[in-house]
Design an enzyme around this catalytic site. Sequence first.
Site, short mmCIF file in Angstrom:
data_model
loop_
_atom_site.label_atom_id
_atom_site.label_comp_id
_atom_site.label_asym_id
_atom_site.label_seq_id
_atom_site.Cartn_x
_atom_site.Cartn_y
_atom_site.Cartn_z
N CYS A 127 5.88 1.94 -7.28
CA CYS A 127 5.65 3.19 -8.01
C CYS A 127 6.59 4.35 -7.66
CB CYS A 127 4.19 3.62 -7.92
SG CYS A 127 3.55 3.63 -6.25
N LYS A 200 -8.40 -1.43 -2.37
CA LYS A 200 -7.79 -0.15 -2.69
C LYS A 200 -8.41 0.37 -3.98
CE LYS A 200 -3.49 2.22 -3.65
NZ LYS A 200 -2.02 2.21 -3.63
N ARG A 210 0.78 11.63 -4.50
CA ARG A 210 1.62 11.39 -5.68
C ARG A 210 2.56 12.56 -5.92
NH1 ARG A 210 -2.98 8.63 -9.55
NH2 ARG A 210 -3.37 6.88 -8.13
N LYS A 253 -9.09 1.55 1.46
CA LYS A 253 -8.43 2.81 1.14
C LYS A 253 -9.05 3.44 -0.10
CE LYS A 253 -3.91 4.44 -0.22
NZ LYS A 253 -2.59 4.09 -0.65
C1 PBG Z 1 1.09 3.63 -4.12
C2 PBG Z 1 0.39 4.27 -2.98
C3 PBG Z 1 -0.53 5.32 -3.06
C4 PBG Z 1 -0.89 5.63 -1.78
C5 PBG Z 1 -0.21 4.75 -0.94
N1 PBG Z 1 0.56 3.89 -1.71
C6 PBG Z 1 -1.01 6.12 -4.20
C7 PBG Z 1 -1.43 5.48 -5.43
O1 PBG Z 1 -1.91 4.34 -5.45
O2 PBG Z 1 -1.27 6.15 -6.42
C8 PBG Z 1 -1.82 6.71 -1.44
C9 PBG Z 1 -1.64 7.33 -0.14
C10 PBG Z 1 -2.31 8.61 0.04
O3 PBG Z 1 -2.92 9.21 -0.87
O4 PBG Z 1 -2.24 9.07 1.17
N2 PBG Z 1 1.05 2.27 -4.17
ZN ZN Z 2 2.26 1.77 -6.06
#
Ligand code: PBG
Ligand code: ZN
Length: 324
Positions: A127, A200, A210, A253
């Site tokens: 991403c 997640k 983000r 998470k």
């Molecule tokens: C993306 C990713 C995210 C986080 C870690 N890897 C955000 C998402 O899934 O949009 C979030 C980390 C955080 O908020 O501290 N793969």
């Molecule tokens: Zn991602």
Amino acid sequence: MVKKMKFPITRMRRLRKNSRIRNILSETKVNPEDLIYPMFIKESLKDGQQEAIDTMPGQYRYSLGDAVNEAQRLEERGLSSILLFGMPEEKDELGSMAYNSEGIVQMAVSRLKEETDLVVITDVCMCQYTSHGHCGIVKDDEILNDETLNYLSKIAMSHAEAGADIVAPSDMMDGRVGAIRETLDENGHDDTLIMSYAAKYASSFYAPFREAVSSAPSFGDRKTYQMNPSNILEALREVELDLSEGADIVMVKPAMPYLDVIRMIKNEFNVPTAAYQVSGEYSMLKAGIDAGYLTEDAIFESLISIKRAGADLIISHYAPLFLE
Ligand code: PBG
Ligand code: ZN
């Protein structure tokens, strides 16, 4: 027996009499080696140009050189592991900088392995590298599962080649742990660990992150791949699948809003379990402290809660504070 146990023979307050008694009777302890510090490394920055992250006061985007210096400084203070996020200069449809051997994360990994003894963990996802900001390959506004696996495997491979100790896929595609394991094993990296973001959730608590790494999706949301916050039985299935595909460590998470999920997974599987205290959890506590509503003790309480719920490892932006 039961009778004897009652008040006034039993006085629970004896257990809390003074700080030394409380300390030796403390059931849960957070150790410095339990903490993993997430770091953001931005390709376009020159050394000395660290950027403050507006949505996460106290956290920064670093140049490669500054990230290495900061990691060294934290290692001297007792940090054991770091989790790396890269921000490439160029994004494209296929996130090709994510698996480039000269990409920012790959360069950072090799420098960190040369210059520190830290356990180096890499976030494996697309991403931050894709122009559309989704965690997989997109066609006709759909996030394609099976096509994405090949890319994730390439990313994980490039991190392992650079020397990463642990790769941590955060994309939530089905079958990615198995695909990554197979690729690593076929290419002589059977000793690289996989820490999977197994449970997640599609969480609002990722918003500050983000913003920090410019990875918000340009259309839609992540709900077709990340989990529904209502579900816990589904988390058990996710973990079971990831373990069957070869995950060494599983992760939940976010952390604080999902303590029940951490506990259930720990009870059910008894495997190394990590929890990610995400950006929103960091910024929420930080805002409360900065406004004077809370004290820093709230941070320690949050980390203790996550550990008490069953996490062996905690990924937290507060790791440096804890080392002090
Ligand atoms: C993306 C990713 C995210 C986080 C870690 N890897 C955000 C998402 O899934 O949009 C979030 C980390 C955080 O908020 O501290 N793969
Ligand atoms: Zn991602």
